[in-house]
Motif scaffolding. Structure first.
Motif, short mmCIF file in Angstrom:
data_model
loop_
_atom_site.label_atom_id
_atom_site.label_comp_id
_atom_site.label_asym_id
_atom_site.label_seq_id
_atom_site.Cartn_x
_atom_site.Cartn_y
_atom_site.Cartn_z
N ARG A 17 0.85 -1.19 0.00
CA ARG A 17 0.00 0.00 0.00
C ARG A 17 0.88 1.24 0.00
O ARG A 17 2.05 1.18 0.38
CB ARG A 17 -0.88 0.05 1.26
N TYR A 22 6.02 5.08 0.61
CA TYR A 22 6.97 4.11 1.18
C TYR A 22 7.70 3.27 0.13
O TYR A 22 8.52 2.42 0.51
CB TYR A 22 6.24 3.20 2.18
N ASN A 73 12.52 1.78 14.00
CA ASN A 73 11.50 2.59 13.31
C ASN A 73 10.20 2.32 14.05
O ASN A 73 9.53 1.31 13.80
CB ASN A 73 11.39 2.19 11.84
N ALA A 75 7.44 3.59 13.74
CA ALA A 75 6.27 3.87 12.89
C ALA A 75 5.33 4.84 13.61
O ALA A 75 5.79 5.82 14.19
CB ALA A 75 5.61 2.57 12.45
N HIS A 79 4.96 8.97 17.31
CA HIS A 79 4.24 10.20 17.62
C HIS A 79 3.31 10.07 18.82
O HIS A 79 2.62 11.03 19.16
CB HIS A 79 3.42 10.62 16.38
N HIS A 99 13.29 6.60 9.93
CA HIS A 99 12.01 6.68 9.22
C HIS A 99 12.26 6.61 7.73
O HIS A 99 13.17 7.28 7.22
CB HIS A 99 11.27 7.97 9.57
N LEU A 100 11.44 5.83 7.05
CA LEU A 100 11.55 5.72 5.59
C LEU A 100 11.25 7.07 4.94
O LEU A 100 11.98 7.53 4.07
CB LEU A 100 10.57 4.66 5.08
N SER A 101 10.14 7.67 5.35
CA SER A 101 9.76 8.99 4.85
C SER A 101 10.32 10.04 5.81
O SER A 101 10.94 9.69 6.81
CB SER A 101 8.23 9.09 4.80
N ARG A 110 2.62 14.33 12.60
CA ARG A 110 3.84 13.50 12.54
C ARG A 110 5.09 14.29 12.95
O ARG A 110 6.19 13.77 12.93
CB ARG A 110 4.04 12.95 11.13
O1 CA2 Z 1 8.38 7.02 7.47
C1 CA2 Z 1 8.35 6.13 8.33
O2 CA2 Z 1 9.15 5.20 8.36
C2 CA2 Z 1 7.22 6.13 9.37
O3 CA2 Z 1 7.77 5.69 10.60
C3 CA2 Z 1 6.20 5.16 8.87
C4 CA2 Z 1 4.94 5.10 9.72
C5 CA2 Z 1 4.39 6.49 9.98
O4 CA2 Z 1 3.31 6.43 10.88
C6 CA2 Z 1 5.45 7.44 10.54
O5 CA2 Z 1 4.88 8.72 10.67
C7 CA2 Z 1 6.64 7.52 9.60
C8 CA2 Z 1 3.86 4.25 9.06
C9 CA2 Z 1 4.30 2.87 8.70
C10 CA2 Z 1 3.21 2.26 7.90
O6 CA2 Z 1 3.80 1.62 6.81
C11 CA2 Z 1 2.99 1.28 5.77
C12 CA2 Z 1 3.60 0.64 4.74
C13 CA2 Z 1 2.86 0.28 3.65
C14 CA2 Z 1 1.51 0.55 3.61
C15 CA2 Z 1 0.91 1.20 4.64
C16 CA2 Z 1 1.64 1.57 5.75
#
Ligand code: CA2
Length: 144
Positions: A17, A22, A73, A75, A79, A99-101, A110
């Motif tokens: 997704r 991501y 991470n 996720a 927060h 964090h990936l993003s 965030r």
């Molecule tokens: O950017 C990141 O690595 C985050 O930690 C990812 C979290 C988000 O809540 C943080 O603000 C930033 C979310 C991870 C969810 O990953 C998904 C991957 C594929 C599809 C849906 C969600």
């Protein structure tokens, strides 16, 4: 050196997704990249993913005296969680937040990271490379 990599909720859905945020690569591909980098650096690595805050806290507590460093991470718990940084501070194992993003460039909710205060560094917005950069940082730090 023994390294623990912790991944929080929904990261197991990588590649399935929201590829625009991501990327297209899967969680299995992320684990493979981490394992390959650890082998190249001569580091022993364990990777754990959970959708549950308490399970992540348990793994941090259990890391005491077993692991030398943590890459985390958290996720969405980044927060919201006080328990995760409390556990990191309690075990006193050097940790890097990844964090990936880049959450700072996304929604306002965030922009707060409670975990950051328990980490020696934060790497955000570098995708999968952020994990290997965190590993390199911790290796350099522990060797000096
Ligand atoms: O950017 C990141 O690595 C985050 O930690 C990812 C979290 C988000 O809540 C943080 O603000 C930033 C979310 C991870 C969810 O990953 C998904 C991957 C594929 C599809 C849906 C969600």
């Amino acid at each position: 050196m023994k390294l623990l990599v912790l991944n929080g909720p929904n990261l197991n859905l990588l590649g399935m997704r929201e590829p625009e945020i991501y990327g297209h690569e899967t969680y299995a591909a992320l684990c493979e990249k981490i394992r390959a980098h650890a082998a190249a650096c001569g580091v022993e690595v364990e990777i754990f993913q959970s959708n549950h805050e308490g399970a992540l806290v348990d793994r941090i507590q259990e890391a005491c005296g077993v692991f030398d460093a943590i890459v985390i991470n958290p996720a969405a718990y980044t927060h919201t969680s006080i328990a995760i940084p409390d556990a990191l501070k309690a075990v006193r194992i050097p940790a890097v937040e990844v964090h990936l993003s880049d959450p700072a460039r996304r929604e306002a909710f965030r922009r707060v990271s409670y975990v950051r205060s328990a980490c020696v560094a934060t790497i955000a917005g570098h995708g999968f490379d952020g994990y290997t950069e965190a590993m390199d940082l911790l290796c350099r730090m522990l060797k000096s």
